[in-house]
Design a protein around this motif. Structure first.
Motif, PDB file in Angstrom:
ATOM      1  N   TRP A   7       3.471  -0.840  -9.720  1.00 15.14           N
ATOM      2  CA  TRP A   7       2.058  -0.474  -9.626  1.00 15.14           C
ATOM      3  C   TRP A   7       1.898   0.762  -8.748  1.00 15.14           C
ATOM      4  O   TRP A   7       2.544   0.882  -7.697  1.00 15.14           O
ATOM      5  N   PRO A   8       1.050   1.735  -9.132  1.00 16.77           N
ATOM      6  CA  PRO A   8       0.900   2.978  -8.356  1.00 16.77           C
ATOM      7  C   PRO A   8       0.403   2.707  -6.945  1.00 16.77           C
ATOM      8  O   PRO A   8      -0.562   1.966  -6.742  1.00 16.77           O
ATOM      9  N   LEU A   9       1.058   3.299  -5.974  1.00 21.32           N
ATOM     10  CA  LEU A   9       0.716   3.049  -4.577  1.00 21.32           C
ATOM     11  C   LEU A   9      -0.599   3.718  -4.198  1.00 21.32           C
ATOM     12  O   LEU A   9      -0.818   4.886  -4.506  1.00 21.32           O
ATOM     13  N   PRO A  10      -1.467   2.994  -3.487  1.00 19.57           N
ATOM     14  CA  PRO A  10      -2.675   3.622  -2.944  1.00 19.57           C
ATOM     15  C   PRO A  10      -2.326   4.374  -1.656  1.00 19.57           C
ATOM     16  O   PRO A  10      -1.201   4.280  -1.154  1.00 19.57           O
ATOM     17  N   PRO A  11      -3.279   5.128  -1.091  1.00  9.53           N
ATOM     18  CA  PRO A  11      -3.019   5.826   0.167  1.00  9.53           C
ATOM     19  C   PRO A  11      -2.636   4.842   1.276  1.00  9.53           C
ATOM     20  O   PRO A  11      -3.055   3.688   1.280  1.00  9.53           O
ATOM     21  N   ASP A  12      -1.813   5.325   2.219  1.00  8.49           N
ATOM     22  CA  ASP A  12      -1.384   4.543   3.378  1.00  8.49           C
ATOM     23  C   ASP A  12      -0.613   3.294   2.986  1.00  8.49           C
ATOM     24  O   ASP A  12      -0.676   2.272   3.676  1.00  8.49           O
ATOM     25  N   SER A  13       0.103   3.346   1.873  1.00  7.31           N
ATOM     26  CA  SER A  13       0.887   2.210   1.417  1.00  7.31           C
ATOM     27  C   SER A  13       2.354   2.607   1.296  1.00  7.31           C
ATOM     28  O   SER A  13       2.695   3.792   1.278  1.00  7.31           O
ATOM     29  N   LEU A  14       3.218   1.600   1.207  1.00  7.70           N
ATOM     30  CA  LEU A  14       4.662   1.852   1.225  1.00  7.70           C
ATOM     31  C   LEU A  14       5.376   0.797   0.401  1.00  7.70           C
ATOM     32  O   LEU A  14       5.036  -0.393   0.462  1.00  7.70           O
ATOM     33  N   ARG A  15       6.360   1.224  -0.384  1.00  7.79           N
ATOM     34  CA  ARG A  15       7.232   0.312  -1.118  1.00  7.79           C
ATOM     35  C   ARG A  15       8.665   0.786  -0.910  1.00  7.79           C
ATOM     36  O   ARG A  15       8.994   1.936  -1.162  1.00  7.79           O
ATOM     37  N   LEU A  16       9.531  -0.113  -0.424  1.00  9.23           N
ATOM     38  CA  LEU A  16      10.884   0.266  -0.049  1.00  9.23           C
ATOM     39  C   LEU A  16      11.873  -0.700  -0.680  1.00  9.23           C
ATOM     40  O   LEU A  16      11.922  -1.879  -0.309  1.00  9.23           O
ATOM     41  N   ALA A  17      12.646  -0.241  -1.650  1.00 10.04           N
ATOM     42  CA  ALA A  17      13.691  -1.035  -2.289  1.00 10.04           C
ATOM     43  C   ALA A  17      15.046  -0.602  -1.746  1.00 10.04           C
ATOM     44  O   ALA A  17      15.351   0.593  -1.697  1.00 10.04           O
ATOM     45  N   LEU A  18      15.870  -1.555  -1.328  1.00  9.80           N
ATOM     46  CA  LEU A  18      17.167  -1.227  -0.753  1.00  9.80           C
ATOM     47  C   LEU A  18      18.182  -0.968  -1.862  1.00  9.80           C
ATOM     48  O   LEU A  18      18.227  -1.713  -2.855  1.00  9.80           O
ATOM     49  N   PRO A  19      19.016   0.049  -1.736  1.00  9.64           N
ATOM     50  CA  PRO A  19      20.008   0.361  -2.769  1.00  9.64           C
ATOM     51  C   PRO A  19      21.131  -0.680  -2.791  1.00  9.64           C
ATOM     52  O   PRO A  19      21.387  -1.365  -1.789  1.00  9.64           O
TER      53      PRO A  19
END
Length: 293
Positions: A7-19
């Protein structure tokens, strides 16, 4: 691994997937192999956010700090509100979405490891996926600490620390007392104030921390403490300023900045109002031995 939302991130948001290489190291290290994050993030006022999974092979925690949403697990559908913590175990199909008119803000983490099932049971999730803990500093701050691993270039040590912080966060859950809707988490609020003595938090920010309007926040706080939240925050600042004047060689301007005031004259007026004498007079009194034992 369970897929994260695209889902497209809104402002001030974060998504972090580990490799994969980093996940393999965490899975093999003796300090993290029984509990570690595989992806994590924070979505702020997530308009249109929704997710559905039939295949789910890790644990998922979602902490709602604002707004509302809905969760469906099997034939059960329930509302999720501010202060609720969802814990979905592996193998449980589910779907969730943000409310259309009051979309949630959530912190979330996918996690793996043999300790997760035991920790979930210890936290009281044996009979359901949602518990209401309220806005507690231990949870708000705990999820924020997990995200400090970002900007590390996927270096191993910051994520080993994140695994340790995840364990600390989950081990705290059985010790927390769920906050009732009718009350406030004063300990958490005061800890939030102490963590931000270097800033000038406005009343609206303090009220938002408790998920209340400014009017209801001030009335409830005064009823429980006998003073306003702004007064208490100011007194915490002056208390800390006294400690700096007592134990450091900082000048008045440095002390002023340390408690969030760029204008040292304004700070001195506030200090005098609370303490009955100016910062310089307070320090002089101490140097003359009249500060007390």
């Amino acid at each position: 691994m369970s897929r994260t939302s695209d889902w497209p991130l809104p402002p001030d948001s974060l998504r972090l997937a580990l490799p994969p290489a980093l996940l393999q190291k965490l899975a093999g290290h003796p300090l993290s192999r029984d509990l570690y994050p595989s992806s994590l993030g924070h979505y702020r006022r997530a308009h249109g956010h929704q997710m559905s999974r039939e295949q789910h092979d890790d644990h998922l925690l979602i902490y709602c700090s604002e707004g509302q949403g809905r969760l469906r697990t099997g034939d059960n559908e329930q509302a999720v509100g501010c202060g609720d913590l969802i814990w979905l175990p592996p193998g449980q199909p589910h779907a969730y979405q943000a409310d259309a008119t009051s979309p949630w803000s959530i912190s979330w983490v996918h996690l793996r490891g043999d300790s997760a099932n035991w920790l979930r049971s210890a936290a009281g999730y044996s009979d359901g996926a949602v518990r209401h803990w309220g806005l507690q500093h231990a949870l708000v701050g705990g999820f924020a600490q997990l995200l400090e691993a970002r900007h590390s270039g996927y270096r191993f040590q910051p994520f080993l620390l994140a695994a340790s912080r995840l364990r600390a966060l989950l081990c705290q859950l059985p010790l927390l007392s769920p906050v009732r809707d009718a009350g406030m988490d004063l300990d958490g609020l005061h800890a939030y104030m102490r963590d931000n003595l270097h800033q000038r938090l406005e009343l609206a920010q303090l009220a938002a921390f408790c998920n209340l309007s400014k009017f209801h926040f001030v009335n409830r706080y005064r009823a429980q403490t006998g003073r306003t939240p702004v007064q208490h925050f100011l007194h915490l600042k002056i208390e800390y300023a006294c400690q700096l004047l007592d134990s450091s060689g900082c000048g008045i301007a440095q002390v002023s900045q340390a408690v969030g005031y760029d204008d040292s004259y304004y700070f001195s007026r506030l200090f005098s109002k609370v303490m009955g004498l100016s910062p310089s007079a307070y320090r002089k009194r101490l140097s003359q031995g009249r500060g007390g034992a």
